[in-house]
Write a protein that holds these residues in place. Sequence first.
Motif, PDB file in Angstrom:
ATOM      1  N   THR A  11       0.849  -1.186   0.000  1.00  0.00           N
ATOM      2  CA  THR A  11       0.000   0.000   0.000  1.00  0.00           C
ATOM      3  C   THR A  11       0.886   1.238   0.000  1.00  0.00           C
ATOM      4  N   PRO A  12       0.530   2.265  -0.753  1.00  0.00           N
ATOM      5  CA  PRO A  12       1.349   3.474  -0.797  1.00  0.00           C
ATOM      6  C   PRO A  12       1.261   4.250   0.516  1.00  0.00           C
ATOM      7  N   VAL A  13       2.329   4.952   0.820  1.00  0.00           N
ATOM      8  CA  VAL A  13       2.360   5.789   2.011  1.00  0.00           C
ATOM      9  C   VAL A  13       1.780   7.152   1.633  1.00  0.00           C
ATOM     10  N   VAL A  14       0.835   7.610   2.404  1.00  0.00           N
ATOM     11  CA  VAL A  14       0.187   8.893   2.142  1.00  0.00           C
ATOM     12  C   VAL A  14       0.662   9.886   3.192  1.00  0.00           C
ATOM     13  N   ILE A  15       1.200  11.016   2.722  1.00  0.00           N
ATOM     14  CA  ILE A  15       1.624  12.057   3.652  1.00  0.00           C
ATOM     15  C   ILE A  15       0.826  13.323   3.367  1.00  0.00           C
ATOM     16  N   SER A  16       0.726  14.175   4.376  1.00  0.00           N
ATOM     17  CA  SER A  16      -0.041  15.408   4.211  1.00  0.00           C
ATOM     18  C   SER A  16       0.738  16.406   3.356  1.00  0.00           C
ATOM     19  N   GLY A  17       0.050  17.402   2.865  1.00  0.00           N
ATOM     20  CA  GLY A  17       0.680  18.415   2.028  1.00  0.00           C
ATOM     21  C   GLY A  17       1.736  19.209   2.782  1.00  0.00           C
ATOM     22  N   SER A  18       1.472  19.526   4.050  1.00  0.00           N
ATOM     23  CA  SER A  18       2.453  20.304   4.817  1.00  0.00           C
ATOM     24  C   SER A  18       3.709  19.483   5.098  1.00  0.00           C
ATOM     25  N   ARG A  19       3.550  18.214   5.383  1.00  0.00           N
ATOM     26  CA  ARG A  19       4.722  17.365   5.614  1.00  0.00           C
ATOM     27  C   ARG A  19       5.501  17.176   4.322  1.00  0.00           C
ATOM     28  N   GLY A  20       4.797  17.052   3.212  1.00  0.00           N
ATOM     29  CA  GLY A  20       5.447  16.948   1.910  1.00  0.00           C
ATOM     30  C   GLY A  20       6.230  18.207   1.587  1.00  0.00           C
TER      31      GLY A  20
END
Length: 70
Positions: A11-20
């Motif tokens: 499963t892909p890892v999903v990160i938030s926009g601010s963390r990205g």
Amino acid sequence: MTSPSVRSAATPVVISGSRGAVYLGAAVLLALLAYYFIGVDQGATSVFGNDVHVHEYIHDARHFLGFPCH
């Protein structure tokens, strides 16, 4: 006879926009620092004064990457 084990798809890892944005900013900062030390730091224009230790340490890498230095 046993059946072969079946692997599930990762499963892909999903990160938030601010963390990205933080990761992207850190990567850009590290890339700019690497570019400065490998491509720009000439000793005379060094942020460390007239010290050529950084220049001499990465001298061969500069030529390998195509940066002229003398």
